[in-house]
Scaffold this active site. Structure first.
Site, PDB file in Angstrom:
ATOM      1  N   ASP A   1       2.271 -18.264 -36.235  1.00 38.20           N
ATOM      2  CA  ASP A   1       3.284 -17.091 -36.498  1.00 38.20           C
ATOM      3  C   ASP A   1       2.601 -15.911 -36.590  1.00 38.20           C
ATOM      4  O   ASP A   1       3.028 -14.750 -36.221  1.00 38.20           O
ATOM      5  CB  ASP A   1       4.369 -17.254 -37.579  1.00 38.20           C
ATOM      6  CG  ASP A   1       5.392 -16.334 -37.513  1.00 38.20           C
ATOM      7  OD1 ASP A   1       5.880 -15.824 -36.841  1.00 38.20           O
ATOM      8  OD2 ASP A   1       5.345 -15.650 -39.080  1.00 38.20           O
TER       9      ASP A   1
ATOM     10  N   LYS B   1       7.375 -20.279 -41.209  1.00 41.20           N
ATOM     11  CA  LYS B   1       6.779 -19.893 -42.450  1.00 41.20           C
ATOM     12  C   LYS B   1       7.561 -20.623 -43.631  1.00 41.20           C
ATOM     13  O   LYS B   1       6.827 -20.791 -44.586  1.00 41.20           O
ATOM     14  CB  LYS B   1       6.952 -18.170 -42.676  1.00 41.20           C
ATOM     15  CG  LYS B   1       6.181 -17.388 -41.795  1.00 41.20           C
ATOM     16  CD  LYS B   1       6.139 -15.886 -42.283  1.00 41.20           C
ATOM     17  CE  LYS B   1       7.474 -15.359 -41.541  1.00 41.20           C
ATOM     18  NZ  LYS B   1       7.378 -14.548 -40.522  1.00 41.20           N
TER      19      LYS B   1
ATOM     20  N   SER C   1       9.845 -17.869 -36.031  1.00 41.85           N
ATOM     21  CA  SER C   1       9.106 -16.972 -36.723  1.00 41.85           C
ATOM     22  C   SER C   1       9.500 -17.136 -38.281  1.00 41.85           C
ATOM     23  O   SER C   1       8.624 -17.448 -38.968  1.00 41.85           O
ATOM     24  CB  SER C   1       9.116 -15.509 -36.461  1.00 41.85           C
ATOM     25  OG  SER C   1       8.512 -14.708 -37.497  1.00 41.85           O
TER      26      SER C   1
ATOM     27  N   HIS D   1      14.460 -14.382 -47.289  1.00 44.75           N
ATOM     28  CA  HIS D   1      13.724 -13.841 -46.017  1.00 44.75           C
ATOM     29  C   HIS D   1      14.730 -13.066 -45.146  1.00 44.75           C
ATOM     30  O   HIS D   1      16.059 -13.337 -45.211  1.00 44.75           O
ATOM     31  CB  HIS D   1      13.122 -14.738 -44.983  1.00 44.75           C
ATOM     32  CG  HIS D   1      12.138 -14.186 -44.050  1.00 44.75           C
ATOM     33  ND1 HIS D   1      10.706 -14.289 -44.784  1.00 44.75           N
ATOM     34  CD2 HIS D   1      12.039 -13.711 -43.130  1.00 44.75           C
ATOM     35  CE1 HIS D   1       9.987 -13.850 -43.817  1.00 44.75           C
ATOM     36  NE2 HIS D   1      10.685 -13.066 -42.883  1.00 44.75           N
TER      37      HIS D   1
ATOM     38  N   ARG E   1       4.139  -9.901 -31.014  1.00 47.11           N
ATOM     39  CA  ARG E   1       5.634  -9.325 -30.643  1.00 47.11           C
ATOM     40  C   ARG E   1       5.846  -8.171 -30.975  1.00 47.11           C
ATOM     41  O   ARG E   1       6.425  -7.414 -30.109  1.00 47.11           O
ATOM     42  CB  ARG E   1       6.443 -10.280 -31.202  1.00 47.11           C
ATOM     43  CG  ARG E   1       6.600 -11.662 -30.571  1.00 47.11           C
ATOM     44  CD  ARG E   1       7.158 -12.780 -31.814  1.00 47.11           C
ATOM     45  NE  ARG E   1       8.519 -12.242 -31.890  1.00 47.11           N
ATOM     46  CZ  ARG E   1       9.196 -12.503 -32.945  1.00 47.11           C
ATOM     47  NH1 ARG E   1       8.670 -12.847 -34.103  1.00 47.11           N
ATOM     48  NH2 ARG E   1      10.447 -12.009 -33.104  1.00 47.11           N
TER      49      ARG E   1
HETATM   50  N1  URA Z   1      11.181 -11.615 -39.952  1.00 46.16           N
HETATM   51  C1  URA Z   1      10.003 -12.528 -39.537  1.00 46.16           C
HETATM   52  O1  URA Z   1       9.300 -12.935 -40.195  1.00 46.16           O
HETATM   53  N2  URA Z   1       9.913 -12.765 -38.053  1.00 46.16           N
HETATM   54  C2  URA Z   1      10.992 -12.109 -37.181  1.00 46.16           C
HETATM   55  O2  URA Z   1      10.857 -12.437 -35.868  1.00 46.16           O
HETATM   56  C3  URA Z   1      11.780 -11.293 -37.628  1.00 46.16           C
HETATM   57  C4  URA Z   1      11.884 -10.826 -39.071  1.00 46.16           C
END
Ligand code: URA
Length: 434
Positions: free
Chosen positions: A161, A187, A183, A82, A168
């Site tokens: 999220d 996940k 966040s 990620h 957001r």
């Molecule tokens: N990627 C995400 O999944 N969440 C964030 O807040 C920033 C980048």
């Protein structure tokens, strides 16, 4: 408990308890707390921050807001990756199939664009018919069959999220460390991978503007992941200029395809090889970093990474002919150069501004309901340290509206700082945290 009291508490800088955070996340996920109250809470968090304990509790509440995926039927050590978000960040499009081409199970959860940054799902939807709405069975089957699947949060996976991310995005509350950490990690905890490699961006185009705050964010996420029993690594990488040259969904897909064919920009290729090395090591497909990197380089240049990409596009409903011939992908109607009004060296590219110009062209969402235009964006022709002559093109803008093109061109010229002296080189990889 009531939301008004919790907002006031955070506004005054106090710490929320585990029970309060859990109550708030459950209530918001079920629709009992309205967006306007959650927006006020998010802004209070932006101003007053959260402790490590609050961030951990927020992450766990968000991960538990839906199902936790059981991926035990996937053979091998499952790896996810990620990014914290950047401009021109098409890393996952190259990295995931590249690593999968070595037989490493890549079980990836991705997001859409956020703030001025793009998202992997939006980019992949450039392919006609491509879907990231996979059932758990299909997700597992694809990883077992072709070693790669990329899913969005359509299943009941960290639904808190999903709602918070969209809120957001349109309330100016993205760039806060605890909100980003929770966040991403909610996940990742819910999605069941065994190992997670994080690309934590630092610089003007990132949410963390300096290296110190990027390191704090990386440590926070690595700590949360390890507590949950995951193998973790975080690479801090430069985002003081866009990654590669292309910014915008279809444009980035094309650059990713070039990279998968071994013809990509140097910075993107280097980042992919660095992150890939940790993914391969975590999955125990190599014994040393040198061996892992060599395997990745071979797969990038012998066509196997690209073949895996084509299979992946097809397996998720996309058209493999568009992957093989990206000229078939949709194009913008206005494709025009923007030239420099000054000669010299590119000292700085205001990277967040480049992301915002792409949004202005239609490449991102203004409200939660906005449709995005996948064809628009910018292809840079000059990057930091490059020499530019007066009248030489700085970039090519892809637009579908004359007014937007003109506004974008004016802002783009101002986003380049051109000086007489060549600036010092900046390292792409700034730090690695385990
Ligand atoms: N990627 C995400 O999944 N969440 C964030 O807040 C920033 C980048």
């Amino acid at each position: 408990m009531n939301m008004y009291d919790l907002i006031m508490k955070k506004k005054r800088g106090a710490e929320l308890s585990c029970e309060e955070i859990e109550w708030m996340i459950t209530g918001y996920t079920k629709g009992m707390i309205p967006d306007y109250q959650m927006s006020a809470m998010l802004m209070a968090i932006c101003f007053n921050g959260m402790s490590t304990e609050e961030t951990k509790n927020l992450t766990i509440s968000m991960a538990d807001s839906g199902d936790r995926l059981d991926l035990s039927e996937i053979r091998g050590i499952k790896i996810d990756k990620h990014s914290t978000g950047g401009v021109g960040d098409k890393t996952s499009l190259v990295l995931a199939p590249l690593v999968a081409s070595l037989g490493v199970p890549v079980a990836k959860m991705s997001g859409r664009g956020l703030g001025h940054t793009g998202g992997t799902i939006d980019k992949l939807e450039s392919f006609t018919g491509f879907s990231t709405s996979l059932s758990t069975e299909q997700f597992i089957r694809n990883v077992n069959d072709i070693h790669i699947a990329v899913a969005g949060q359509t299943a009941n996976l960290a639904p808190a999220d999903k709602k918070l991310y969209a809120l957001r995005d349109v309330t100016g509350t993205v760039d806060q460390m605890s909100l980003i950490a929770s966040s991403i990690m909610s996940k990742k905890l819910a999605s069941g991978a065994d190992g997670i490699v994080l690309d934590v961006k630092s610089g003007d185009g990132a949410f963390m503007k300096d290296e110190a705050s990027a390191i704090d964010l990386a440590q926070e996420m690595v700590g949360i992941g390890k507590l949950a029993g995951k193998k973790m690594a975080a690479v801090i990488s430069d985002m003081d200029q866009p990654l590669g040259y292309a910014v915008g969904n279809v444009l980035e897909v094309k650059e990713a395809i070039d990279t998968l064919k071994g013809r990509g920009p140097e910075d993107l290729e280097e980042l992919v090889l660095t992150l890939g090395t940790y993914m391969v090591l975590m999955a125990k497909h190599a014994e040393t970093a040198e061996q892992a990197r060599k395997m990745l380089e071979t797969a990038l240049f012998d066509g196997s990474a690209f073949e895996t990409f084509c299979r992946f596009v097809e397996a998720q409903g996309g058209q493999d002919k568009e992957a093989r011939n990206p000229e078939l992908l949709p194009k913008a109607s206005i494709i025009r150069e923007v030239s420099s009004i000054k000669g010299g060296y590119v000292e700085k590219i205001m990277t967040e501004e480049i992301g915002r110009i792409s949004l202005l062209l239609g490449g991102g969402r203004e409200t939660k309901e906005s449709e995005i235009d996948l064809t628009v964006g910018i292809v840079l022709m000059k990057k930091r340290g490059d020499c530019v002559r007066e009248g030489e093109p700085l970039a090519v803008i892809h637009a579908n509206d004359e007014e937007k093109f003109s506004a974008a061109a004016e802002r783009l010229r101002k986003a380049y700082l051109i000086t007489d002296e060549r600036p010092a080189q900046v390292n792409l990889i700034k730090n690695i945290i385990f």
